[in-house]
Design a protein around this motif. Structure first.
Motif, short mmCIF file in Angstrom:
data_model
loop_
_atom_site.label_atom_id
_atom_site.label_comp_id
_atom_site.label_asym_id
_atom_site.label_seq_id
_atom_site.Cartn_x
_atom_site.Cartn_y
_atom_site.Cartn_z
N UNK A 142 1.91 -6.03 -4.53
CA UNK A 142 2.00 -4.60 -4.26
C UNK A 142 1.02 -3.90 -5.18
N UNK A 143 0.31 -2.92 -4.62
CA UNK A 143 -0.66 -2.16 -5.40
C UNK A 143 -0.35 -0.68 -5.22
N UNK A 144 -0.11 0.00 -6.33
CA UNK A 144 0.07 1.43 -6.31
C UNK A 144 -1.31 2.04 -6.51
N UNK A 145 -1.91 2.56 -5.45
CA UNK A 145 -3.27 3.08 -5.53
C UNK A 145 -3.34 4.43 -6.25
N UNK A 146 -2.21 5.09 -6.43
CA UNK A 146 -2.18 6.34 -7.20
C UNK A 146 -2.35 6.06 -8.70
N UNK A 147 -1.57 5.11 -9.19
CA UNK A 147 -1.60 4.79 -10.63
C UNK A 147 -2.47 3.58 -10.95
N UNK A 148 -2.96 2.90 -9.90
CA UNK A 148 -3.77 1.68 -10.03
C UNK A 148 -3.01 0.54 -10.70
N UNK A 149 -1.70 0.48 -10.44
CA UNK A 149 -0.86 -0.61 -10.95
C UNK A 149 -0.80 -1.73 -9.91
N UNK A 150 -0.69 -2.96 -10.39
CA UNK A 150 -0.61 -4.14 -9.54
C UNK A 150 0.58 -4.97 -9.97
N UNK A 151 1.35 -5.44 -9.00
CA UNK A 151 2.43 -6.38 -9.26
C UNK A 151 2.31 -7.49 -8.23
#
Length: 127
Positions: free
Chosen positions: A98-107
């Motif tokens: 999963x990639x949060x493109x708002x915060x640029x976090x990746x899990x």
């Protein structure tokens, strides 16, 4: 990555900057490749530690890629995998990400399946 791939994007977003557009992306994206190669430079971009963890014993000059399947679905800047599979001459990796493109976090949770000294090893790797 070297080889012929099929790539498909059906995405939309809005905003004044690239970051703003990424934070609103919605749609589907996918890539499929058969019979390619992951060259040494590509392996270095993954990082030597991650490459060694996921594909121990992989040749330093690169890997033959039998199959790569990657499909993401995005909704309002949150992208999740629908398919994630890499099968190489050194082993196979499946997983979810999963990639949060708002915060640029990746899990991600990857499950490499490799053979070391004739023994099949399968252990999850969290990122």
């Amino acid at each position: 990555m070297e080889g012929r791939a099929e790539i498909r994007f059906e995405i939309s977003g809005r905003g004044a900057t690239t970051r703003a557009v990424a934070a609103t992306l919605t749609g589907e994206a996918g890539m499929a490749l058969v019979g390619g190669r992951l060259a040494r430079g590509g392996m270095l971009r993954l990082g030597p530690d991650l490459t060694a963890l996921l594909l121990p014993g992989a040749p330093q000059d690169g890997l033959d890629v039998r199959c790569l399947a990657l499909r993401f679905s995005a909704e309002d800047g949150m992208a999740t995998t629908r398919a994630l599979l890499l099968e190489t001459s050194a082993g196979r990796i499946e997983g979810v990400a999963a990639v949060n493109l708002r915060s640029e976090d990746l899990a991600a949770r990857l499950l490499p399946d490799v053979t070391l000294l004739g023994v099949r090893v399968r252990a999850p790797v969290g990122i």
